[in-house]
Design a protein around this motif. Structure first.
Motif, mmCIF file in Angstrom:
data_model
loop_
_atom_site.group_PDB
_atom_site.id
_atom_site.type_symbol
_atom_site.label_atom_id
_atom_site.label_comp_id
_atom_site.label_asym_id
_atom_site.label_seq_id
_atom_site.Cartn_x
_atom_site.Cartn_y
_atom_site.Cartn_z
ATOM 1 N N VAL A 123 -2.304 17.775 -17.145
ATOM 2 C CA VAL A 123 -2.136 16.592 -16.296
ATOM 3 C C VAL A 123 -3.118 15.527 -16.749
ATOM 4 C CG1 VAL A 123 -1.311 17.834 -14.275
ATOM 5 C CG2 VAL A 123 -3.745 17.488 -14.567
ATOM 6 N N ARG A 124 -2.734 14.284 -16.539
ATOM 7 C CA ARG A 124 -3.635 13.159 -16.799
ATOM 8 C C ARG A 124 -4.387 12.868 -15.510
ATOM 9 N NH1 ARG A 124 -3.669 9.979 -21.324
ATOM 10 N NH2 ARG A 124 -1.848 10.203 -22.631
ATOM 11 N N VAL A 125 -5.683 12.682 -15.644
ATOM 12 C CA VAL A 125 -6.523 12.355 -14.499
ATOM 13 C C VAL A 125 -7.266 11.074 -14.836
ATOM 14 C CG1 VAL A 125 -8.385 13.148 -13.005
ATOM 15 C CG2 VAL A 125 -6.807 14.803 -14.000
ATOM 16 N N GLY A 126 -7.090 10.056 -14.029
ATOM 17 C CA GLY A 126 -7.758 8.804 -14.306
ATOM 18 C C GLY A 126 -7.117 8.078 -15.468
ATOM 19 N N LYS A 127 -7.929 7.265 -16.137
ATOM 20 C CA LYS A 127 -7.398 6.403 -17.188
ATOM 21 C C LYS A 127 -7.063 7.158 -18.477
ATOM 22 C CE LYS A 127 -8.091 1.995 -19.366
ATOM 23 N NZ LYS A 127 -8.791 0.741 -19.319
#
Length: 71
Positions: free
Chosen positions: A30-34
């Motif tokens: 998963v992508r977290v933040g920028k």
């Protein structure tokens, strides 16, 4: 869940390869933040446990015959 750097260190792969596995969908991530990517460690373990190279069986040594060569 591990970051790209931690995944690379834990599994002995490059950070670039860990990132490629995540971005390609080969492992759960998963992508977290920028820009941070978190990778599921169990999915990486499963990926490597299910990966193998289909190498042909080596020829038995008894089947090797010398070739005569005229020089």
């Amino acid at each position: 869940m591990l970051g790209v750097k931690e995944t690379a260190e834990k599994f002995g792969i490059s950070q670039n390869y860990a990132r490629q596995l995540a971005l390609s969908g080969a492992v759960k991530a998963v992508r977290v933040g920028k820009g941070k990517i978190l990778i599921n460690a169990q999915s990486v373990t499963d990926f490597f446990n299910n990966s193998y190279i289909n190498a042909p069986e080596p020829a038995p040594i008894g089947d090797i015959k010398p070739i005569s060569v005229k020089l």
